[in-house]
Scaffold this active site. Sequence first.
Site, PDB file in Angstrom:
ATOM      1  N   LYS A  42      45.658  34.520  45.688  1.00 11.57           N
ATOM      2  CA  LYS A  42      46.671  35.577  45.799  1.00 11.57           C
ATOM      3  C   LYS A  42      45.973  36.931  45.823  1.00 11.57           C
ATOM      4  O   LYS A  42      44.849  37.066  45.332  1.00 11.57           O
ATOM      5  CB  LYS A  42      47.633  35.486  44.630  1.00 11.57           C
ATOM      6  CG  LYS A  42      48.399  34.176  44.648  1.00 11.57           C
ATOM      7  CD  LYS A  42      49.660  34.229  43.858  1.00 11.57           C
ATOM      8  CE  LYS A  42      50.464  32.962  44.009  1.00 11.57           C
ATOM      9  NZ  LYS A  42      51.234  32.889  45.250  1.00 11.57           N
ATOM     10  N   HIS A  67      49.643  20.843  48.443  1.00  8.98           N
ATOM     11  CA  HIS A  67      49.608  21.249  49.859  1.00  8.98           C
ATOM     12  C   HIS A  67      48.238  21.047  50.513  1.00  8.98           C
ATOM     13  O   HIS A  67      48.120  20.462  51.589  1.00  8.98           O
ATOM     14  CB  HIS A  67      49.939  22.738  50.004  1.00  8.98           C
ATOM     15  CG  HIS A  67      51.234  23.145  49.385  1.00  8.98           C
ATOM     16  ND1 HIS A  67      52.319  22.319  49.298  1.00  8.98           N
ATOM     17  CD2 HIS A  67      51.614  24.326  48.831  1.00  8.98           C
ATOM     18  CE1 HIS A  67      53.314  22.965  48.707  1.00  8.98           C
ATOM     19  NE2 HIS A  67      52.904  24.182  48.417  1.00  8.98           N
ATOM     20  N   HIS A 100      56.454  20.779  50.614  1.00 12.11           N
ATOM     21  CA  HIS A 100      57.072  21.375  51.805  1.00 12.11           C
ATOM     22  C   HIS A 100      56.059  21.636  52.918  1.00 12.11           C
ATOM     23  O   HIS A 100      56.442  21.829  54.066  1.00 12.11           O
ATOM     24  CB  HIS A 100      57.871  22.635  51.449  1.00 12.11           C
ATOM     25  CG  HIS A 100      57.035  23.824  51.147  1.00 12.11           C
ATOM     26  ND1 HIS A 100      56.695  24.185  49.874  1.00 12.11           N
ATOM     27  CD2 HIS A 100      56.451  24.725  51.960  1.00 12.11           C
ATOM     28  CE1 HIS A 100      55.938  25.254  49.920  1.00 12.11           C
ATOM     29  NE2 HIS A 100      55.770  25.613  51.172  1.00 12.11           N
ATOM     30  N   GLU A 122      46.969  34.654  50.523  1.00  7.50           N
ATOM     31  CA  GLU A 122      48.241  35.385  50.417  1.00  7.50           C
ATOM     32  C   GLU A 122      47.936  36.811  49.982  1.00  7.50           C
ATOM     33  O   GLU A 122      47.125  37.025  49.082  1.00  7.50           O
ATOM     34  CB  GLU A 122      49.153  34.717  49.392  1.00  7.50           C
ATOM     35  CG  GLU A 122      49.648  33.349  49.845  1.00  7.50           C
ATOM     36  CD  GLU A 122      50.331  32.540  48.736  1.00  7.50           C
ATOM     37  OE1 GLU A 122      51.237  31.777  49.038  1.00  7.50           O
ATOM     38  OE2 GLU A 122      49.935  32.684  47.567  1.00  7.50           O
ATOM     39  N   LYS A 170      58.330  20.148  43.829  1.00 10.45           N
ATOM     40  CA  LYS A 170      56.984  20.230  43.265  1.00 10.45           C
ATOM     41  C   LYS A 170      56.976  21.256  42.140  1.00 10.45           C
ATOM     42  O   LYS A 170      57.862  22.090  42.117  1.00 10.45           O
ATOM     43  CB  LYS A 170      55.958  20.603  44.330  1.00 10.45           C
ATOM     44  CG  LYS A 170      56.161  22.007  44.907  1.00 10.45           C
ATOM     45  CD  LYS A 170      54.897  22.621  45.396  1.00 10.45           C
ATOM     46  CE  LYS A 170      54.467  23.774  44.548  1.00 10.45           C
ATOM     47  NZ  LYS A 170      53.848  24.890  45.194  1.00 10.45           N
ATOM     48  N   ASP A 204      49.214  24.747  41.694  1.00 11.64           N
ATOM     49  CA  ASP A 204      50.273  25.262  42.564  1.00 11.64           C
ATOM     50  C   ASP A 204      50.084  24.834  44.023  1.00 11.64           C
ATOM     51  O   ASP A 204      51.043  24.432  44.680  1.00 11.64           O
ATOM     52  CB  ASP A 204      50.299  26.793  42.461  1.00 11.64           C
ATOM     53  CG  ASP A 204      51.538  27.395  43.104  1.00 11.64           C
ATOM     54  OD1 ASP A 204      52.594  26.730  43.083  1.00 11.64           O
ATOM     55  OD2 ASP A 204      51.450  28.522  43.635  1.00 11.64           O
ATOM     56  N   LYS A 246      56.090  21.317  57.637  1.00 11.26           N
ATOM     57  CA  LYS A 246      55.753  22.423  58.539  1.00 11.26           C
ATOM     58  C   LYS A 246      55.320  21.880  59.893  1.00 11.26           C
ATOM     59  O   LYS A 246      54.487  20.975  59.975  1.00 11.26           O
ATOM     60  CB  LYS A 246      54.572  23.228  57.968  1.00 11.26           C
ATOM     61  CG  LYS A 246      54.934  24.218  56.891  1.00 11.26           C
ATOM     62  CD  LYS A 246      53.642  24.812  56.343  1.00 11.26           C
ATOM     63  CE  LYS A 246      53.901  25.861  55.319  1.00 11.26           C
ATOM     64  NZ  LYS A 246      54.001  27.188  55.865  1.00 11.26           N
TER      65      LYS A 246
END
Length: 446
Positions: free
Chosen positions: A306, A220, A158, A196, A128, A215, A162
């Site tokens: 973030k 996701h 990804h 995060e 990605k 992102d 998970k």
Amino acid sequence: MFGASGDLAYQQIFPALQQMILRGNLNVPVIGVAKSGWTLEQLRARARESLTQHGGLNEEAFSKLIAQLQYIDGAYEDPATFESLRQALGDAQLPTHYLAIPPSLFGAVVESLGKSRCARNARVIVEKPFGRDLDSARKLNETLHTVFPESAIFRIDHFLGKEAVENLYFFRFYNTFLEPIWNRNYVESVQITMAETFGIKGRGHVYEETGAIRDVVQNHLLQVVALLAMEPPTGLHAEALHDEQAKVFEMIPPIEAANTVRGQFLGYHDEPGVAADSTVETFAAVRLQIDSWRWQGVPFLIRAGKCLPVDATEVLVRLKKPPVGKLIPEGNYFRFRLGPELALSLGAQVKLPGPELVSMPVELSAVRRDRTEGMAAYERLLTDAMRGDAMLFVREDAVEEAWKMVDPVVGQATPLHIYSPGSWGPPEAERLAQDIGGWDNPRAAS
Ligand code: NDP
């Protein structure tokens, strides 16, 4: 493995390869390709360092890994690199090409794989982000299809590898009690937070090209929406699951600017590789709706940022209050903790012990697991791709539908609000959740 000297290889891929060897899932040559001017010995040293730093070195498995490792040094613009690869592949059957490289190079490398005949009977794993917008994603899909059939293309997200995300599927479709209430009649709102504590870790040159929406939201977090909202697939296999994912995305109208809040943490401009006047967002909150029978009128909110107060990815599904609603501050809810640890819980009301006839909230835990349990996402995905199982990868139509949703709000389409590191993002984001009882801020991992 294109990008063998890169950050992703260092952080995730070498640890995944060692684990695959430990489980007996990797017994073929691994050919690293990069342009660092390295020797094979240097690549082996890098692999050792990667494992020491990320996940731990297992000497026995590592010695097997370095025996299987080969290295080709060369630029992706140079046909000689692919000629060397062709020779190294020899008469290998079903080679899998993993593009762990800057996204701007995906198309060129795929074309060179085709021209050099390295793509014959081969599969390709694409990292990605898949495109920067709908237009570039379509072009990349076209380029891929000139060389590989869709069944040989494995687009990585990804998150889908998970354990906690897969658990959403099982919780939804392997429990009778959930189905009758999993709809607009009982669900009041759904919110997903990916928080995060860290910033961009000095990788300004990469982040400047993406921002939070590209992102993590486009990929996701929309994948999480799909798992929460989809109808039961006809079976637990790739096509059935991908069909349902795509249907959910088709029923989500493009996100409106009025339903988007972008933020940037104070100090982002001081990060290496960041432009002094950058308006790239490090925080994004969006509100979307799903125009299906099941979800009509139920707000779905997504927030990612973030430099927020905790590291946590969490889904909160609030149910409508019962008729005694005025007597209780909050109704029932499901809380799905997707990271760093896994937890599925149900918020309920019970009687407060003592003489007063009032209720108190409790949280019932269905499962709670440490982050170390289960297969790491990259090991899972690489193992599946090597076996040709595409279930946990993203199909062409889903990736394009997801871009259609976010296209109107990527880049500078909406104002940017500055927020303090350690806060929950710009206060403007509160507006999106005002009518659903506000954002629920996940707790720090215990
Ligand atoms: P890096 O910039 O760290 O590494 C890029 C790799 O590609 C290096 O091995 C580099 O070789 C090689 N490379 C770049 N240009 C060329 C070229 N022209 N010819 C030959 N080799 C070249 O990137 P990352 O590892 O961080 O990212 C790789 C991919 O993984 C990207 O698509 C990214 O979005 C994705 N990804 C990364 C994550 C991460 O945590 N890093 C997380 C999730 C996805 P050299 O070092 O010799 O220049």
